[in-house]
Scaffold this active site. Structure first.
Site, short mmCIF file in Angstrom:
data_model
loop_
_atom_site.label_atom_id
_atom_site.label_comp_id
_atom_site.label_asym_id
_atom_site.label_seq_id
_atom_site.Cartn_x
_atom_site.Cartn_y
_atom_site.Cartn_z
N TYR A 1 -1.58 -1.12 11.10
CA TYR A 1 -1.88 -1.63 9.75
C TYR A 1 -0.71 -1.33 8.81
O TYR A 1 -0.20 -2.21 8.11
CB TYR A 1 -3.17 -1.02 9.20
CG TYR A 1 -3.33 -1.24 7.71
CD1 TYR A 1 -3.62 -2.50 7.20
CD2 TYR A 1 -3.16 -0.19 6.80
CE1 TYR A 1 -3.73 -2.71 5.83
CE2 TYR A 1 -3.28 -0.39 5.43
CZ TYR A 1 -3.56 -1.65 4.94
OH TYR A 1 -3.67 -1.85 3.59
N LYS B 1 2.16 -3.87 6.81
CA LYS B 1 2.55 -3.89 5.39
C LYS B 1 4.06 -3.72 5.25
O LYS B 1 4.72 -4.38 4.45
CB LYS B 1 1.83 -2.78 4.62
CG LYS B 1 0.35 -3.00 4.46
CD LYS B 1 0.06 -4.16 3.53
CE LYS B 1 -1.41 -4.52 3.51
NZ LYS B 1 -1.70 -5.79 2.86
N SER C 1 0.85 -1.20 0.00
CA SER C 1 0.00 0.00 0.00
C SER C 1 0.87 1.24 0.00
O SER C 1 2.00 1.23 0.51
CB SER C 1 -0.85 -0.03 1.28
OG SER C 1 -1.41 1.23 1.54
P1 NAD Z 1 -10.87 -7.02 1.42
O1 NAD Z 1 -11.07 -7.02 2.89
O2 NAD Z 1 -12.06 -6.83 0.55
O3 NAD Z 1 -10.15 -8.38 0.96
C1 NAD Z 1 -9.28 -9.10 1.80
C2 NAD Z 1 -9.72 -10.54 1.80
O4 NAD Z 1 -8.84 -11.31 2.62
C3 NAD Z 1 -11.13 -10.72 2.36
O5 NAD Z 1 -11.89 -11.50 1.46
C4 NAD Z 1 -10.91 -11.46 3.68
O6 NAD Z 1 -11.99 -12.34 4.00
C5 NAD Z 1 -9.61 -12.22 3.40
N1 NAD Z 1 -8.83 -12.53 4.59
C6 NAD Z 1 -8.44 -11.68 5.58
N2 NAD Z 1 -7.71 -12.34 6.48
C7 NAD Z 1 -7.62 -13.64 6.07
C8 NAD Z 1 -6.99 -14.80 6.58
N3 NAD Z 1 -6.32 -14.79 7.73
N4 NAD Z 1 -7.10 -15.94 5.89
C9 NAD Z 1 -7.78 -15.99 4.72
N5 NAD Z 1 -8.40 -14.92 4.19
C10 NAD Z 1 -8.31 -13.76 4.86
O7 NAD Z 1 -9.76 -5.93 1.08
P2 NAD Z 1 -9.24 -5.38 -0.31
O8 NAD Z 1 -9.59 -3.95 -0.37
O9 NAD Z 1 -9.62 -6.28 -1.40
O10 NAD Z 1 -7.68 -5.45 -0.07
C11 NAD Z 1 -6.89 -6.54 -0.50
C12 NAD Z 1 -5.46 -6.31 -0.05
O11 NAD Z 1 -5.00 -5.08 -0.59
C13 NAD Z 1 -5.28 -6.20 1.45
O12 NAD Z 1 -4.08 -6.84 1.81
C14 NAD Z 1 -5.18 -4.71 1.69
O13 NAD Z 1 -4.44 -4.41 2.84
C15 NAD Z 1 -4.46 -4.26 0.43
N6 NAD Z 1 -4.72 -2.85 0.10
C16 NAD Z 1 -6.00 -2.41 -0.05
C17 NAD Z 1 -6.22 -1.07 -0.34
C18 NAD Z 1 -7.62 -0.54 -0.50
O14 NAD Z 1 -7.81 0.67 -0.45
N7 NAD Z 1 -8.64 -1.37 -0.71
C19 NAD Z 1 -5.15 -0.18 -0.47
C20 NAD Z 1 -3.87 -0.68 -0.34
C21 NAD Z 1 -3.66 -2.02 -0.04
N1 UFG Z 2 -12.64 11.13 3.83
C1 UFG Z 2 -13.64 12.00 4.22
N2 UFG Z 2 -14.78 11.48 4.74
C2 UFG Z 2 -14.97 10.14 4.91
C3 UFG Z 2 -13.95 9.25 4.49
C4 UFG Z 2 -12.78 9.79 3.97
O1 UFG Z 2 -13.49 13.20 4.08
O2 UFG Z 2 -16.02 9.74 5.42
C5 UFG Z 2 -11.41 11.69 3.25
C6 UFG Z 2 -10.18 11.36 4.06
O3 UFG Z 2 -9.98 12.28 5.09
C7 UFG Z 2 -9.11 11.43 2.98
C8 UFG Z 2 -9.83 10.99 1.71
O4 UFG Z 2 -11.21 11.14 1.99
O5 UFG Z 2 -8.72 12.75 2.82
C9 UFG Z 2 -9.56 9.54 1.36
O6 UFG Z 2 -9.80 8.74 2.49
P1 UFG Z 2 -9.81 7.15 2.44
O7 UFG Z 2 -10.03 6.66 3.83
O8 UFG Z 2 -10.72 6.69 1.37
O9 UFG Z 2 -8.34 6.81 1.93
P2 UFG Z 2 -6.94 7.06 2.65
O10 UFG Z 2 -6.04 7.51 1.59
O11 UFG Z 2 -7.03 7.92 3.83
O12 UFG Z 2 -6.65 5.59 3.16
C10 UFG Z 2 -5.85 4.82 2.38
C11 UFG Z 2 -6.18 3.33 2.49
C12 UFG Z 2 -5.66 2.76 3.77
C13 UFG Z 2 -4.27 3.23 4.06
C14 UFG Z 2 -4.22 4.73 4.07
C15 UFG Z 2 -2.87 5.24 4.42
O13 UFG Z 2 -7.56 3.09 2.39
O14 UFG Z 2 -5.66 1.36 3.65
O15 UFG Z 2 -4.56 5.14 2.77
O16 UFG Z 2 -2.81 6.61 4.26
F1 UFG Z 2 -3.79 2.77 5.23
#
Ligand code: NAD
Ligand code: UFG
Length: 340
Positions: free
Chosen positions: A152, A156, A128
């Site tokens: 978190y 990572k 991330s």
């Molecule tokens: P998500 O929660 O939708 O998907 C994660 C999946 O992993 C889920 O289906 C959950 O059931 C499964 N899971 C969690 N722990 C587990 C375990 N111990 N064993 C087996 N399955 C398990 O999240 P996502 O948004 O699809 O994110 C996927 C990956 O990408 C994550 O590692 C997350 O940290 C990373 N990531 C997501 C974002 C984002 O904004 N969505 C940003 C950066 C990184």
């Molecule tokens: N925001 C609002 N209102 C809300 C939700 C979000 O104003 O109800 C704003 C936040 O303050 C931020 C922007 O929208 O300025 C984006 O917020 P998100 O939570 O969607 O995304 P972030 O970039 O803050 O979070 C992301 C990932 C996390 C990660 C984090 C690290 O979702 O997994 O970046 O900065 F850890």
């Protein structure tokens, strides 16, 4: 289409995982999904199969269950692994850090031990942009200093370090650490999308739940940041572009050695108010919002330098913020309660 090989997808029932499974099946990969459904639904996997009929098997298994993971991996030859599984709620990780270190870090070590025993060494990992902490310069390149502001984020960062140590110690590992910026949107069909189980922490799902009437209004966290409109700036990227990035990453593993981090972003930042405006356009109605207090720990402005992804993976994002909002809205409006 002839099979490209078989890929194990941990967390394949989740938001990014399910979209990636569709892209992998479309590209001719056989897919083995391993997920404990702690933050997802088996319906997502059924819809993946509906969108792209192909060779997919699903195992409801927790990644920390070494014997069960070993049994899945032994069922058929696995060529590569995409490791999405993990918990991702920043606030929850502050309250319960051990859960994050167990579920993210310990689970990854377990997976890697199982893979090493079987000499499976091609891995794509979900990292991330959170590993850049509060970046001093934007756009952020992969060479920027790393830090973390939450358990978190540290999970990572630790996992990235584990991969780097492993690749340095043992030849043969080929690992791509994909640092996603802000994945949003949904599959163009509207059949799969993000389905947060609790109140959404993230902007786009919250906005869309307001639009569909599940919540009254959005609170914009802070309107006095040093940005053009006073709200924070992020690099939102369409989840289908992120999914395509994983297919490109698998193809690129042959061309890399050791462990390499790569940003997946668009290279463009959008403010919170710009997202609200684009979402209103997609929805065809105003999204009610109020400007509230800043959210502790928020980074002011970050967006990716995505040039390494183009160079190394031959991939770049091509969907716009309007596409992200239109597709997210199609999913939200046709599935107002997600998969339930
Ligand atoms: P998500 O929660 O939708 O998907 C994660 C999946 O992993 C889920 O289906 C959950 O059931 C499964 N899971 C969690 N722990 C587990 C375990 N111990 N064993 C087996 N399955 C398990 O999240 P996502 O948004 O699809 O994110 C996927 C990956 O990408 C994550 O590692 C997350 O940290 C990373 N990531 C997501 C974002 C984002 O904004 N969505 C940003 C950066 C990184
Ligand atoms: N925001 C609002 N209102 C809300 C939700 C979000 O104003 O109800 C704003 C936040 O303050 C931020 C922007 O929208 O300025 C984006 O917020 P998100 O939570 O969607 O995304 P972030 O970039 O803050 O979070 C992301 C990932 C996390 C990660 C984090 C690290 O979702 O997994 O970046 O900065 F850890």
């Amino acid at each position: 289409m002839p099979s490209q090989g078989t890929v194990l997808v941990t967390g394949g029932a989740g938001f990014i995982g399910s979209h990636t499974c569709v892209a992998l099946l479309d590209a001719g990969w056989a897919v083995v999904v391993l997920d404990n459904l702690s933050n997802s639904s088996a319906v997502a996997v059924e819809r993946v199969e509906e969108l792209s009929p192909g060779d997919l098997t699903f195992h409801r298994v927790d990644l920390r269950d070494r014997a069960a993971v070993g049994a899945v991996v032994d069922e058929r030859p696995i060529d590569a692994v995409i490791h999405f599984a993990g918990l991702k709620a920043v606030g929850e990780s502050v309250v319960d850090p051990l859960r994050y270190y167990s579920n993210n870090v310990v689970a990854t070590v377990t997976l890697l031990e199982v893979l090493r025993e079987r000499e499976i060494r091609d891995v794509v990992f979900s990292s991330s942009c959170t590993v850049y902490g509060d970046p001093a310069n934007v756009p952020v390149a992969e060479s920027a200093p790393l830090s973390a502001a939450s358990p978190y984020g540290r999970s990572k960062l630790f996992i990235e370090e584990i991969f780097r140590d492993l690749a340095a110690a043992e030849p043969g590992w080929r690992v791509l650490l994909l640092r996603y910026f802000n994945p949003v949107g949904a599959h163009q069909s509207g059949r799969i999308g993000e389905d947060p189980h609790d109140v959404p922490n993230n902007l786009m799902p919250f906005v869309m739940q307001v639009a569909v009437g599940r919540r009254d209004r959005l609170t914009v966290f802070g309107g006095d940041y040093p940005t053009p409109d006073g709200t924070c700036i992020r690099d939102y990227i369409h989840v289908e572009d992120v999914a395509a990035g994983h297919v490109a990453a698998l193809d690129a593993l042959d061309r890399i050695e050791g462990c390499q981090a790569v940003n997946l972003g668009t290279g463009t930042g959008s403010s919170v108010l710009e997202v609200v405006q684009a979402a209103s356009k997609a929805v065809g109605a105003d999204i009610p919002f109020v400007i509230g207090a800043r959210r502790p720990g928020d980074v002011v402005a970050t967006w990716a330098d995505p040039s390494l992804a183009e160079e190394l993976l031959g991939w770049k994002a091509n969907r716009t913020l309007d596409d992200m909002c239109a597709d997210h809205w199609r999913w939200q409006s046709t599935n107002p309660d997600g998969y339930r």
